[in-house]
Motif scaffolding. Structure first.
Motif, PDB file in Angstrom:
ATOM      1  N   UNK A  97       0.844  -1.202   0.000  1.00  0.00           N
ATOM      2  CA  UNK A  97       0.000   0.000   0.000  1.00  0.00           C
ATOM      3  C   UNK A  97       0.871   1.241   0.000  1.00  0.00           C
ATOM      4  N   UNK A  98       0.384   2.270  -0.677  1.00  0.00           N
ATOM      5  CA  UNK A  98       1.039   3.582  -0.681  1.00  0.00           C
ATOM      6  C   UNK A  98      -0.045   4.640  -0.825  1.00  0.00           C
ATOM      7  N   UNK A  99      -0.103   5.564   0.130  1.00  0.00           N
ATOM      8  CA  UNK A  99      -1.176   6.564   0.114  1.00  0.00           C
ATOM      9  C   UNK A  99      -0.891   7.712  -0.844  1.00  0.00           C
ATOM     10  N   UNK A 146      -8.146   7.841   5.271  1.00  0.00           N
ATOM     11  CA  UNK A 146      -7.949   8.069   6.707  1.00  0.00           C
ATOM     12  C   UNK A 146      -6.470   8.321   7.011  1.00  0.00           C
ATOM     13  N   UNK A 147      -5.593   7.580   6.360  1.00  0.00           N
ATOM     14  CA  UNK A 147      -4.160   7.769   6.575  1.00  0.00           C
ATOM     15  C   UNK A 147      -3.711   9.143   6.089  1.00  0.00           C
ATOM     16  N   UNK A 148      -4.192   9.553   4.908  1.00  0.00           N
ATOM     17  CA  UNK A 148      -3.809  10.852   4.358  1.00  0.00           C
ATOM     18  C   UNK A 148      -4.206  11.987   5.293  1.00  0.00           C
ATOM     19  N   UNK A 198      -1.258  14.448   6.698  1.00  0.00           N
ATOM     20  CA  UNK A 198      -1.292  15.772   6.063  1.00  0.00           C
ATOM     21  C   UNK A 198      -2.620  16.442   6.349  1.00  0.00           C
ATOM     22  N   UNK A 199      -2.906  16.743   7.636  1.00  0.00           N
ATOM     23  CA  UNK A 199      -4.205  17.300   7.990  1.00  0.00           C
ATOM     24  C   UNK A 199      -4.511  18.616   7.303  1.00  0.00           C
ATOM     25  N   UNK A 200      -3.485  19.435   7.047  1.00  0.00           N
ATOM     26  CA  UNK A 200      -3.737  20.731   6.427  1.00  0.00           C
ATOM     27  C   UNK A 200      -4.254  20.566   5.003  1.00  0.00           C
TER      28      UNK A 200
END
Length: 242
Positions: free
Chosen positions: A29-31, A162-164, A168-170
């Motif tokens: 997996x890679x987001x 969800x991971x992203x 990187x919340x901004x």
């Protein structure tokens, strides 16, 4: 952000368990396929160290060129629906020339894979990720795909989205809408026009064009002009008319 990470970890466990139950026990997996670094958990540990993968691919995540060379990931970039691999071919639940054009005839010989289910995940701001489940054992991919593709595709999307948001919340909390004038300036910028040319087209001063483009970039969470255009495209601001 602890609760958010707990949700990511629960989804990661399901990614492995559901793949094994479906007959595809190996997972990668890679987001963000644009990031040369591997996707990591809350402790900075690559998921590739935790997810099962064929022995021939041990340590594969150390190869920073993998995302550019992998035909499976190339397919994920250009096609946004679930993809199957079997017998040296790629396909989906509908005919598509996009996948027909990708040569995967040597994947079985090179890696030993007999079947794979690839879940492309196209996220806001132009980010593209993927979850790939594979097996090196005999398998009826047509039956497996018909039975599991939709659920596994949804699971992959939930996991990577969800991971992203955690890493990187901004990028994922920007919600302000572009004004009509900001959208106009971005559309012309995407058409390759300079600030001066945009000013002439829209009867604005160059400083006003810069002002609108700065505002648009801020709202889209973009640090560069190219990223702003990419984000605006992915969010539907760049239609066929300017």
């Amino acid at each position: 952000m602890e609760d958010g990470w707990d949700a990511v970890e629960a989804l990661a466990a399901r990614i492995v368990a559901d793949g094994a139950a479906a007959g595809l026990p190996c997972v990668a997996a890679q987001s963000d396929l644009g990031d040369p670094a591997p996707m990591t958990d809350r402790d900075g540990r690559p998921y590739a160290e935790r997810f099962p993968w064929p022995a021939v691919g041990s340590g594969y995540w150390h190869n920073r060129q993998l995302a550019l060379r992998s035909t499976f990931l190339h397919a994920a970039r250009i096609f946004a629906e679930p993809i199957w691999y079997a017998d040296g071919r790629l396909g989906s639940w509908r005919p598509t020339r996009l996948l027909d054009a990708i040569d995967v005839s040597d994947v079985g010989t090179q890696f030993g894979f007999t079947g794979a289910l690839i879940a492309p995940v196209h996220l806001p701001a132009g980010q593209v990720g993927a979850v790939v489940w594979v097996t090196d054992r005999p398998i009826d991919m047509a039956a497996l795909f018909a039975r599991h593709a939709e659920a596994m595709f949804t699971l992959a999307f939930r996991f990577l989205a969800a991971h992203a948001e955690q890493v990187a919340p901004c990028r994922t909390t920007v919600s302000a809408q572009l004004s009509p004038r900001e959208a106009q300036c971005v559309r012309w910028a995407a058409a390759g026009k300079t600030n001066g040319e945009i000013g002439v087209i829209l009867s604005l001063s160059v400083s006003t064009v810069r002002f609108h483009l700065r505002n648009a970039a801020g709202k889209l969470g973009a640090a560069t002009r190219a990223r702003m255009i990419q984000a605006a495209t992915s969010q539907g601001y760049l239609g066929s008319h300017v």
